[in-house]
Design a protein around this motif. Structure first.
Motif, mmCIF file in Angstrom:
data_model
loop_
_atom_site.group_PDB
_atom_site.id
_atom_site.type_symbol
_atom_site.label_atom_id
_atom_site.label_comp_id
_atom_site.label_asym_id
_atom_site.label_seq_id
_atom_site.Cartn_x
_atom_site.Cartn_y
_atom_site.Cartn_z
ATOM 1 N N ASP A 370 -99.342 24.967 13.845
ATOM 2 C CA ASP A 370 -100.645 24.668 13.579
ATOM 3 C C ASP A 370 -101.324 24.766 12.307
ATOM 4 O OD1 ASP A 370 -101.126 26.991 14.562
ATOM 5 O OD2 ASP A 370 -103.168 26.439 15.363
ATOM 6 N N ARG A 371 -100.884 26.004 11.638
ATOM 7 C CA ARG A 371 -101.539 26.279 10.425
ATOM 8 C C ARG A 371 -100.549 26.608 9.287
ATOM 9 N NH1 ARG A 371 -106.426 29.040 11.330
ATOM 10 N NH2 ARG A 371 -106.706 28.668 9.020
ATOM 11 N N PHE A 372 -99.381 26.618 9.516
ATOM 12 C CA PHE A 372 -98.319 26.706 8.576
ATOM 13 C C PHE A 372 -98.119 25.232 7.807
ATOM 14 C CE2 PHE A 372 -94.015 26.282 6.744
ATOM 15 C CZ PHE A 372 -93.817 27.419 5.906
ATOM 16 N N GLU A 373 -97.907 25.503 6.424
ATOM 17 C CA GLU A 373 -97.788 24.305 5.670
ATOM 18 C C GLU A 373 -96.878 24.655 4.521
ATOM 19 O OE1 GLU A 373 -101.675 22.707 4.188
ATOM 20 O OE2 GLU A 373 -102.279 22.106 6.172
ATOM 21 N N TRP A 374 -95.901 23.376 4.166
ATOM 22 C CA TRP A 374 -95.323 23.570 3.122
ATOM 23 C C TRP A 374 -95.983 23.089 1.972
ATOM 24 C CZ3 TRP A 374 -91.122 26.140 4.040
ATOM 25 C CH2 TRP A 374 -90.405 25.935 5.272
ATOM 26 N N LYS A 375 -95.952 23.589 0.747
ATOM 27 C CA LYS A 375 -96.610 23.454 -0.442
ATOM 28 C C LYS A 375 -96.349 21.779 -1.056
ATOM 29 C CE LYS A 375 -97.992 25.275 -4.878
ATOM 30 N NZ LYS A 375 -97.789 26.398 -5.891
ATOM 31 N N LYS A 376 -97.342 21.262 -1.308
ATOM 32 C CA LYS A 376 -97.079 19.856 -1.968
ATOM 33 C C LYS A 376 -96.644 20.079 -3.500
ATOM 34 C CE LYS A 376 -98.423 17.792 1.884
ATOM 35 N NZ LYS A 376 -98.639 18.965 2.613
ATOM 36 N N PRO A 377 -95.965 19.056 -4.051
ATOM 37 C CA PRO A 377 -95.625 19.006 -5.433
ATOM 38 C C PRO A 377 -96.673 19.031 -6.198
ATOM 39 C CG PRO A 377 -94.233 17.349 -3.970
ATOM 40 C CD PRO A 377 -95.445 17.946 -3.117
ATOM 41 N N PRO A 378 -96.513 19.259 -7.605
ATOM 42 C CA PRO A 378 -95.453 19.577 -8.339
ATOM 43 C C PRO A 378 -95.058 20.860 -8.055
ATOM 44 C CG PRO A 378 -97.205 19.650 -9.814
ATOM 45 C CD PRO A 378 -97.836 18.928 -8.592
ATOM 46 N N TYR A 379 -93.765 21.374 -8.285
ATOM 47 C CA TYR A 379 -93.272 22.648 -8.663
ATOM 48 C C TYR A 379 -92.382 22.535 -9.761
ATOM 49 C CZ TYR A 379 -91.432 27.398 -7.406
ATOM 50 O OH TYR A 379 -90.877 28.509 -7.808
ATOM 51 N N GLU A 380 -92.689 23.444 -10.626
ATOM 52 C CA GLU A 380 -91.774 23.539 -11.899
ATOM 53 C C GLU A 380 -91.381 22.395 -12.506
ATOM 54 O OE1 GLU A 380 -91.138 25.810 -14.039
ATOM 55 O OE2 GLU A 380 -91.790 27.511 -12.840
ATOM 56 N N TYR A 381 -92.793 21.247 -12.563
ATOM 57 C CA TYR A 381 -92.333 19.924 -13.254
ATOM 58 C C TYR A 381 -91.710 18.946 -12.159
ATOM 59 C CZ TYR A 381 -94.240 23.005 -16.962
ATOM 60 O OH TYR A 381 -95.053 23.559 -17.606
ATOM 61 N N VAL A 382 -91.354 19.310 -10.903
ATOM 62 C CA VAL A 382 -90.658 18.613 -10.229
ATOM 63 C C VAL A 382 -91.621 17.910 -9.283
ATOM 64 C CG1 VAL A 382 -88.836 17.954 -8.418
ATOM 65 C CG2 VAL A 382 -88.457 19.614 -10.036
ATOM 66 N N ASP A 384 -91.273 14.945 -7.229
ATOM 67 C CA ASP A 384 -90.971 14.015 -6.127
ATOM 68 C C ASP A 384 -90.175 14.588 -5.184
ATOM 69 O OD1 ASP A 384 -88.808 14.598 -7.480
ATOM 70 O OD2 ASP A 384 -87.875 12.769 -7.833
ATOM 71 N N ARG A 385 -90.271 15.974 -4.968
ATOM 72 C CA ARG A 385 -89.441 16.775 -3.852
ATOM 73 C C ARG A 385 -90.478 17.928 -3.466
ATOM 74 N NH1 ARG A 385 -84.348 17.765 -7.227
ATOM 75 N NH2 ARG A 385 -85.888 16.747 -8.965
ATOM 76 N N LEU A 386 -90.520 18.058 -2.198
ATOM 77 C CA LEU A 386 -91.126 19.439 -1.807
ATOM 78 C C LEU A 386 -90.677 20.638 -2.539
ATOM 79 C CD1 LEU A 386 -91.247 18.868 2.020
ATOM 80 C CD2 LEU A 386 -93.150 18.943 0.408
ATOM 81 N N PRO A 387 -91.726 21.461 -2.928
ATOM 82 C CA PRO A 387 -91.533 22.784 -3.535
ATOM 83 C C PRO A 387 -90.345 23.559 -2.696
ATOM 84 C CG PRO A 387 -93.640 22.360 -3.755
ATOM 85 C CD PRO A 387 -93.176 21.469 -2.893
ATOM 86 N N ILE A 388 -90.550 23.599 -1.718
ATOM 87 C CA ILE A 388 -89.491 24.470 -0.885
ATOM 88 C C ILE A 388 -87.941 23.976 -1.010
ATOM 89 C CG2 ILE A 388 -89.861 23.180 1.482
ATOM 90 C CD1 ILE A 388 -89.024 26.990 0.965
ATOM 91 N N ASP A 389 -87.876 22.606 -1.261
ATOM 92 C CA ASP A 389 -86.530 21.876 -1.196
ATOM 93 C C ASP A 389 -85.917 22.171 -2.924
ATOM 94 O OD1 ASP A 389 -86.780 21.011 1.260
ATOM 95 O OD2 ASP A 389 -87.288 19.178 0.699
ATOM 96 N N VAL A 390 -86.884 22.303 -3.659
ATOM 97 C CA VAL A 390 -86.590 22.752 -4.889
ATOM 98 C C VAL A 390 -86.106 24.215 -5.262
ATOM 99 C CG1 VAL A 390 -87.432 22.948 -7.551
ATOM 100 C CG2 VAL A 390 -88.183 20.919 -6.010
ATOM 101 N N LEU A 391 -86.936 25.051 -4.410
ATOM 102 C CA LEU A 391 -86.223 26.367 -4.422
ATOM 103 C C LEU A 391 -85.002 26.613 -3.826
ATOM 104 C CD1 LEU A 391 -90.009 27.716 -3.542
ATOM 105 C CD2 LEU A 391 -88.715 28.611 -5.492
ATOM 106 N N THR A 392 -84.876 25.988 -2.701
ATOM 107 C CA THR A 392 -83.491 26.341 -1.878
ATOM 108 C C THR A 392 -82.511 25.697 -2.581
ATOM 109 O OG1 THR A 392 -84.095 24.697 -0.281
ATOM 110 C CG2 THR A 392 -84.634 27.088 0.226
#
Length: 432
Positions: A370-382, A384-392
């Motif tokens: 109920d509280r955890f969230e994935w961070k929204k873009p941008p991340y390192e100039y990306v 169109d993808r979730l930052p977690i997907d950019v990281l992994t």
């Protein structure tokens, strides 16, 4: 006048390692003679006696030969705290030469930046983790210098995590970014020089349209004893360290730790970073704004006892969580008291940072949906993808965390690709 001893001051019983910058100064290779030099550095570009590489190169080549300085992410002095905070260009007051930022309107050296140099020296301390942009600044410099007909010389430094253990998935097609331009595991067990040599070869293979990288492009020892010539897209030479062995972790080298970026203050930070960097893609604080970034983590809504109970049941090796409330001075949850932990690594050889942080994230998701969230873009100039997907580099990792999939099973699915990467990498190993 007595000559200054530049050898590392190793602790008693510890091996002595000479970084590439000191090997260069000792060998005084011919390829520097009469050349106009550019130098890519950051705060950790120092000798064992903490003399700056800038000063060493000025003494070695002459002030008039050093024509430009280049700085990576966080600035040439490491003054920029956060991601996507760009640095401007400037001028070195003492030498009167330009300082070009490679984390500005461009992340690649432009033809104008390279116009007044013949050779680019790269002296960057890496941390052995794919999600660390200095690796990819080097890769982009190789591409730019290849187009401009400039030589690149990488002055090698230790992988703080050693050269033995690999961990994590490779980047999937469509998920490359400035935190991973080539398919590399999260923990890759290469020095910056070795990785640069491998990437240089792969770039050449890609340019030829080959399907198998590394064929016929093995590094060759230079006849002058100044290192390795590394065939590939760019005219690349690696000046290796003297005395480094793959089994060594950073404390074994006897070298001083100088923070290469503002939130990498200690070797302990580097040890947990291959996993804890994933928290940048969440609404959990990764400890920025504290004195122990990446070791400390949490959020105001976290239930430490519940998380500890779940995590302890996994019995992961080499790590203990100690409950630790904290209040970040900036960044996520600034000025709010966060409930969380400090990660204590009790056995660096057994510790698996990527698996450990995946387990922590999976436990936090299960306990706090109920509280955890994935961070929204941008991340390192990306954008169109979730930052977690950019990281992994693979959205399947996020899906496994959300679904509660067995992480050991997930890891088993990576074995073949890690094995293939390791076999390819062996051709670029400069050390035992």
């Amino acid at each position: 006048m007595k000559r200054r001893d530049l050898r590392p001051r190793a602790r008693r019983g510890r091996p002595r390692v000479l970084a590439g910058i000191e090997v260069l100064a000792r060998v005084r290779p011919r390829f520097l003679r009469g050349r106009r030099v550019g130098l890519l550095i950051h705060p950790a570009s120092v000798t064992a006696d903490l003399d700056s590489s800038r000063r060493v190169i000025t003494k070695l080549c002459g002030a008039k030969s050093l024509r430009a300085l280049f700085g990576p992410q966080h600035g040439i002095a490491g003054e920029k705290q956060d991601n996507m905070i760009e640095s401007g260009h400037g001028t070195d007051r003492e030498l009167g030469v330009p300082i070009f930022s490679l984390y500005s309107e461009t992340r690649s050296p432009t033809p104008e930046m390279l116009r007044d140099i013949d050779l680019l020296l790269v002296d960057l301390q890496d941390v052995g983790t794919r999600v660390y942009t200095f690796e990819w600044t080097t890769a982009l410099a190789l591409e730019s210098c290849a187009r401009a007909g400039k030589q690149v010389v990488v002055l090698d430094r230790p992988n703080p995590l050693g050269g033995m253990a690999l961990e994590g998935n490779l980047i999937r097609p469509g998920y490359t970014s400035f935190v991973g331009l080539y398919p590399v595991p999260m923990r890759h067990a290469l020095t910056l020089g070795e990785l640069a040599a491998q990437v240089n070869a792969r770039m050449a293979e890609n340019a030829r349209g080959a399907t198998k990288a590394g064929v016929g492009v093995r590094p060759r020892r230079r006849k002058d004893g100044a290192g390795w010539d590394c065939p590939g897209l760019c005219d690349l030479t690696i000046v290796p360290m003297d005395g480094w062995r793959r089994r060594m972790l950073f404390p074994d080298t006897g070298l001083p730790w100088v923070l290469p970026s503002p939130n990498m203050p200690t070797y302990d930070t580097a040890l947990v970073y291959p996993g804890q960097v994933l928290l940048e893609g969440t609404n959990l604080s990764e400890g920025r704004g504290t004195t122990r970034p990446f070791e400390i983590f949490g959020a105001p809504w976290l239930d430490p006892r519940a998380i500890a109970s779940r995590f302890d049941a996994r019995r992961l090796p080499g790590v203990v969580l100690r409950e630790h409330p904290f209040e970040p001075t900036f960044h996520k949850w600034a000025k709010e008291v966060c409930q969380g932990f400090q990660i204590h690594v009790t056995d660096a050889g057994a510790f698996r940072p990527y698996l450990t942080s995946l387990a922590l994230l999976q436990d936090v998701i299960a306990e706090h949906r109920d509280r955890f969230e994935w961070k929204k873009p941008p991340y390192e100039y990306v954008t169109d993808r979730l930052p977690i997907d950019v990281l992994t580099g693979d959205p399947a990792v996020r899906q496994a965390l959300e679904s509660g999939e067995d992480l050991r099973r997930l890891e088993r699915g990576w074995r073949a690709e890690i094995g293939a990467f390791e076999r390819e990498s062996r051709a670029f190993h400069f050390y035992d």
